[in-house]
Design a protein around this motif. Structure first.
Motif, PDB file in Angstrom:
ATOM      1  N   ILE A 186      -2.457  -8.862  -0.471  1.00 42.53           N
ATOM      2  CA  ILE A 186      -3.327  -7.690  -0.409  1.00 42.53           C
ATOM      3  C   ILE A 186      -2.459  -6.475  -0.125  1.00 42.53           C
ATOM      4  CG2 ILE A 186      -5.348  -9.018   0.323  1.00 42.53           C
ATOM      5  CD1 ILE A 186      -4.772  -8.120   3.188  1.00 42.53           C
ATOM      6  N   PRO A 187      -2.955  -5.258  -0.375  1.00 43.11           N
ATOM      7  CA  PRO A 187      -2.132  -4.058  -0.174  1.00 43.11           C
ATOM      8  C   PRO A 187      -1.532  -3.932   1.218  1.00 43.11           C
ATOM      9  CG  PRO A 187      -4.054  -3.498  -1.467  1.00 43.11           C
ATOM     10  CD  PRO A 187      -4.239  -4.926  -1.030  1.00 43.11           C
ATOM     11  N   ALA A 188      -2.180  -4.471   2.230  1.00 45.73           N
ATOM     12  CA  ALA A 188      -1.674  -4.343   3.600  1.00 45.73           C
ATOM     13  C   ALA A 188      -0.475  -5.244   3.862  1.00 45.73           C
ATOM     14  CB  ALA A 188      -2.782  -4.658   4.603  1.00 45.73           C
ATOM     15  N   ALA A 205       0.018  -6.501  -5.476  1.00 41.53           N
ATOM     16  CA  ALA A 205       0.035  -7.360  -4.283  1.00 41.53           C
ATOM     17  C   ALA A 205      -0.465  -8.754  -4.610  1.00 41.53           C
ATOM     18  CB  ALA A 205      -0.809  -6.727  -3.184  1.00 41.53           C
ATOM     19  N   ALA A 206      -1.546  -8.830  -5.401  1.00 41.91           N
ATOM     20  CA  ALA A 206      -2.159 -10.120  -5.717  1.00 41.91           C
ATOM     21  C   ALA A 206      -1.277 -10.987  -6.605  1.00 41.91           C
ATOM     22  CB  ALA A 206      -3.510  -9.904  -6.381  1.00 41.91           C
ATOM     23  N   SER A 207      -0.264 -10.388  -7.224  1.00 40.14           N
ATOM     24  CA  SER A 207       0.620 -11.179  -8.080  1.00 40.14           C
ATOM     25  C   SER A 207       1.476 -12.144  -7.267  1.00 40.14           C
ATOM     26  CB  SER A 207       1.522 -10.259  -8.913  1.00 40.14           C
ATOM     27  OG  SER A 207       2.420  -9.535  -8.083  1.00 40.14           O
ATOM     28  N   TYR A 208       1.509 -11.927  -5.943  1.00 42.43           N
ATOM     29  CA  TYR A 208       2.231 -12.837  -5.051  1.00 42.43           C
ATOM     30  C   TYR A 208       1.211 -13.727  -4.342  1.00 42.43           C
ATOM     31  CZ  TYR A 208       6.263  -9.741  -5.625  1.00 42.43           C
ATOM     32  OH  TYR A 208       7.294  -9.002  -6.150  1.00 42.43           O
ATOM     33  N   THR A 209       1.141 -14.996  -4.710  1.00 42.68           N
ATOM     34  CA  THR A 209       0.260 -15.966  -4.051  1.00 42.68           C
ATOM     35  C   THR A 209       1.128 -16.900  -3.226  1.00 42.68           C
ATOM     36  OG1 THR A 209      -1.367 -15.862  -5.849  1.00 42.68           O
ATOM     37  CG2 THR A 209      -1.448 -17.767  -4.388  1.00 42.68           C
ATOM     38  N   ARG A 210       0.995 -16.827  -1.909  1.00 47.20           N
ATOM     39  CA  ARG A 210       1.880 -17.570  -1.016  1.00 47.20           C
ATOM     40  C   ARG A 210       1.324 -17.544   0.399  1.00 47.20           C
ATOM     41  NH1 ARG A 210       7.437 -15.005  -0.602  1.00 47.20           N
ATOM     42  NH2 ARG A 210       7.401 -16.019   1.409  1.00 47.20           N
ATOM     43  N   GLN A 211       2.065 -18.142   1.325  1.00 43.09           N
ATOM     44  CA  GLN A 211       1.702 -18.056   2.732  1.00 43.09           C
ATOM     45  C   GLN A 211       2.236 -16.732   3.275  1.00 43.09           C
ATOM     46  OE1 GLN A 211       3.414 -20.996   5.289  1.00 43.09           O
ATOM     47  NE2 GLN A 211       2.259 -20.329   7.087  1.00 43.09           N
ATOM     48  N   TRP A 212       1.430 -16.055   4.080  1.00 43.95           N
ATOM     49  CA  TRP A 212       1.798 -14.742   4.576  1.00 43.95           C
ATOM     50  C   TRP A 212       1.917 -14.767   6.098  1.00 43.95           C
ATOM     51  CZ3 TRP A 212       2.983 -11.022   1.058  1.00 43.95           C
ATOM     52  CH2 TRP A 212       2.580 -11.255  -0.251  1.00 43.95           C
ATOM     53  N   PRO A 224      -6.496   0.084  -7.606  1.00 46.24           N
ATOM     54  CA  PRO A 224      -6.503  -1.168  -8.377  1.00 46.24           C
ATOM     55  C   PRO A 224      -5.110  -1.658  -8.758  1.00 46.24           C
ATOM     56  CG  PRO A 224      -8.165   0.350  -9.203  1.00 46.24           C
ATOM     57  CD  PRO A 224      -7.312   1.129  -8.249  1.00 46.24           C
ATOM     58  N   LEU A 225      -4.209  -0.736  -9.106  1.00 47.20           N
ATOM     59  CA  LEU A 225      -2.863  -1.153  -9.499  1.00 47.20           C
ATOM     60  C   LEU A 225      -2.120  -1.754  -8.313  1.00 47.20           C
ATOM     61  CD1 LEU A 225      -0.579  -1.385 -11.490  1.00 47.20           C
ATOM     62  CD2 LEU A 225       0.003   1.013 -11.062  1.00 47.20           C
ATOM     63  N   VAL A 226      -2.256  -1.123  -7.158  1.00 44.25           N
ATOM     64  CA  VAL A 226      -1.607  -1.645  -5.960  1.00 44.25           C
ATOM     65  C   VAL A 226      -2.177  -3.015  -5.611  1.00 44.25           C
ATOM     66  CG1 VAL A 226      -1.243  -1.283  -3.492  1.00 44.25           C
ATOM     67  CG2 VAL A 226      -1.059   0.643  -5.064  1.00 44.25           C
ATOM     68  N   MET A 227      -3.487  -3.150  -5.728  1.00 45.55           N
ATOM     69  CA  MET A 227      -4.121  -4.441  -5.459  1.00 45.55           C
ATOM     70  C   MET A 227      -3.604  -5.507  -6.416  1.00 45.55           C
ATOM     71  SD  MET A 227      -8.004  -3.005  -4.835  1.00 45.55           S
ATOM     72  CE  MET A 227      -8.735  -4.622  -4.606  1.00 45.55           C
ATOM     73  N   ARG A 276       0.815  -1.215   0.000  1.00 49.56           N
ATOM     74  CA  ARG A 276       0.000   0.000   0.000  1.00 49.56           C
ATOM     75  C   ARG A 276       0.848   1.264   0.000  1.00 49.56           C
ATOM     76  NH1 ARG A 276      -2.524  -1.058   5.949  1.00 49.56           N
ATOM     77  NH2 ARG A 276      -0.641  -0.793   7.198  1.00 49.56           N
ATOM     78  N   ASN A 277       2.114   1.165   0.485  1.00 50.13           N
ATOM     79  CA  ASN A 277       2.998   2.331   0.452  1.00 50.13           C
ATOM     80  C   ASN A 277       3.218   2.819  -0.977  1.00 50.13           C
ATOM     81  OD1 ASN A 277       4.885   0.743   3.047  1.00 50.13           O
ATOM     82  ND2 ASN A 277       3.463   2.427   3.319  1.00 50.13           N
ATOM     83  N   LEU A 278       3.129   1.895  -1.926  1.00 54.88           N
ATOM     84  CA  LEU A 278       3.333   2.261  -3.329  1.00 54.88           C
ATOM     85  C   LEU A 278       2.259   3.208  -3.831  1.00 54.88           C
ATOM     86  CD1 LEU A 278       4.198  -1.308  -4.697  1.00 54.88           C
ATOM     87  CD2 LEU A 278       5.826   0.549  -4.246  1.00 54.88           C
ATOM     88  N   GLY A 279       1.065   3.138  -3.231  1.00 55.82           N
ATOM     89  CA  GLY A 279      -0.044   3.962  -3.693  1.00 55.82           C
ATOM     90  C   GLY A 279      -0.389   5.120  -2.773  1.00 55.82           C
ATOM     91  N   GLU A 280       0.367   5.272  -1.688  1.00 54.98           N
ATOM     92  CA  GLU A 280       0.100   6.374  -0.773  1.00 54.98           C
ATOM     93  C   GLU A 280       0.620   7.684  -1.332  1.00 54.98           C
ATOM     94  OE1 GLU A 280       1.925   5.025   2.818  1.00 54.98           O
ATOM     95  OE2 GLU A 280       0.143   3.906   3.467  1.00 54.98           O
ATOM     96  N   ARG A 281       0.273   8.771  -0.679  1.00 61.70           N
ATOM     97  CA  ARG A 281       0.684  10.096  -1.146  1.00 61.70           C
ATOM     98  C   ARG A 281       2.208  10.157  -1.270  1.00 61.70           C
ATOM     99  NH1 ARG A 281      -0.254  15.841   2.056  1.00 61.70           N
ATOM    100  NH2 ARG A 281       0.752  17.179   0.503  1.00 61.70           N
ATOM    101  N   GLY A 282       2.670  10.545  -2.432  1.00 60.66           N
ATOM    102  CA  GLY A 282       4.100  10.594  -2.692  1.00 60.66           C
ATOM    103  C   GLY A 282       4.676   9.296  -3.209  1.00 60.66           C
ATOM    104  N   GLY A 283       3.859   8.245  -3.258  1.00 57.85           N
ATOM    105  CA  GLY A 283       4.332   6.953  -3.735  1.00 57.85           C
ATOM    106  C   GLY A 283       4.384   6.889  -5.246  1.00 57.85           C
ATOM    107  N   PRO A 284       5.083   5.910  -5.797  1.00 57.43           N
ATOM    108  CA  PRO A 284       5.244   5.823  -7.253  1.00 57.43           C
ATOM    109  C   PRO A 284       3.946   5.567  -8.003  1.00 57.43           C
ATOM    110  CG  PRO A 284       6.067   3.841  -6.184  1.00 57.43           C
ATOM    111  CD  PRO A 284       5.790   4.818  -5.089  1.00 57.43           C
TER     112      PRO A 284
END
Length: 266
Positions: A122-124, A99-106, A93-96, A72-80
């Motif tokens: 997920i973004p978090a 994040a979703a491109s990584y499917t694994r145990q968290w 949506p882009l941040v989501m 989610r830092n990627l989409g926060e104010r000042g993020g890329p």
């Protein structure tokens, strides 16, 4: 808990010399480079951060973690990937998608049966580590432990300049310098276990920028600088507003002083 992780990441970055097998020596100081974000009025080059993120994902992430950075830092104010339409970065949506491109145990999550829970990110979520533990990391890198890059530009002297110079500093070892198994020589670091990573045309930038070695070194340095201090631009803007307010207040106080004491004999 997050402060503990921050301290640990800083210590790991500061210990890069030991982890990478560097020996003390007379190495060059990082070359000074002009950066768009330098100085009190400087701001991050958003395009450079985006390109640097691409380099991290395609080149660096296979060995180096960034435990303190969340998607989610990627989409926060000042993020890329900030998008004004989504003030809450978790809804971007882009941040989501990233994040979703990584499917694994968290983070040790388990399902109702106690088995590892595998799900899309997920973004978090924080950026996933490339290795499950330190032992596996060392076993995959000839005993060296790749440091976490979350605060690398804060932990190393010369910060952004250091990262850029390190990525460009691979040379043949000078006479008298012995390299261990799996080591390389870097004129800004000395013997190092990380192999040269950048060559011209290594990746194809999404924005069409030519991916020269120098360009990639600058972009990854900017990305890591932003990652270590993602709120720098906001802090600078706030500071300038405060200074402007104090300047105006000083003038008003002076004029009030003149008005109050105008008819008083001295």
């Amino acid at each position: 808990m997050k402060m503990t992780r921050l301290i640990a990441a800083g210590l790991a970055a500061l210990g890069l010399s030991a982890a990478a097998g560097a020996a003390p020596g007379d190495y060059k100081a990082p070359e000074h480079h002009h950066w768009h974000h330098s100085g009190p009025f400087g701001t991050y080059d958003r395009s450079a951060i985006q390109r640097g993120y691409q380099i991290y994902v395609e080149v660096c992430a296979s060995c180096h973690s960034m435990d303190l950075l969340s998607f989610r830092n990627l989409g926060e104010r000042g993020g890329p990937f900030e998008d004004e339409r989504f003030p809450n970065a978790n809804d971007n949506p882009l941040v989501m998608q990233l994040a979703a491109s990584y499917t694994r145990q968290w983070a040790g999550e388990v399902d109702d049966a106690g088995d590892p829970r595998i799900r899309p990110g997920i973004p978090a979520d924080t950026f996933p580590a490339p290795y499950e533990n330190e032992q596996i990391a060392r076993g995959s890198n000839n005993g060296a432990l790749p440091p976490d890059l979350s605060v690398m530009t804060r932990a190393r002297h010369h910060g952004t300049d250091y990262v850029r110079s390190l990525m460009l500093g691979y040379k043949d070892a000078p006479e008298g310098v012995e390299l261990g198994a799996g080591q390389y020589y870097n004129e800004y670091f000395g013997p190092i276990s990380m192999a040269p990573q950048l060559v011209d045309g290594l990746i194809e930038y999404a924005d069409g920028t030519e991916a020269t070695k120098e360009q990639m070194a600058e972009d990854i340095a900017v990305f890591l600088t932003w990652a270590a201090d993602p709120h720098q631009d906001i802090r600078k803007q706030t500071g300038l507003m405060v200074l402007l307010f104090l300047f105006v207040l000083t003038i008003l106080v002076y004029l009030a002083y003149r008005q109050i004491w105008a008819n008083v004999e001295h």
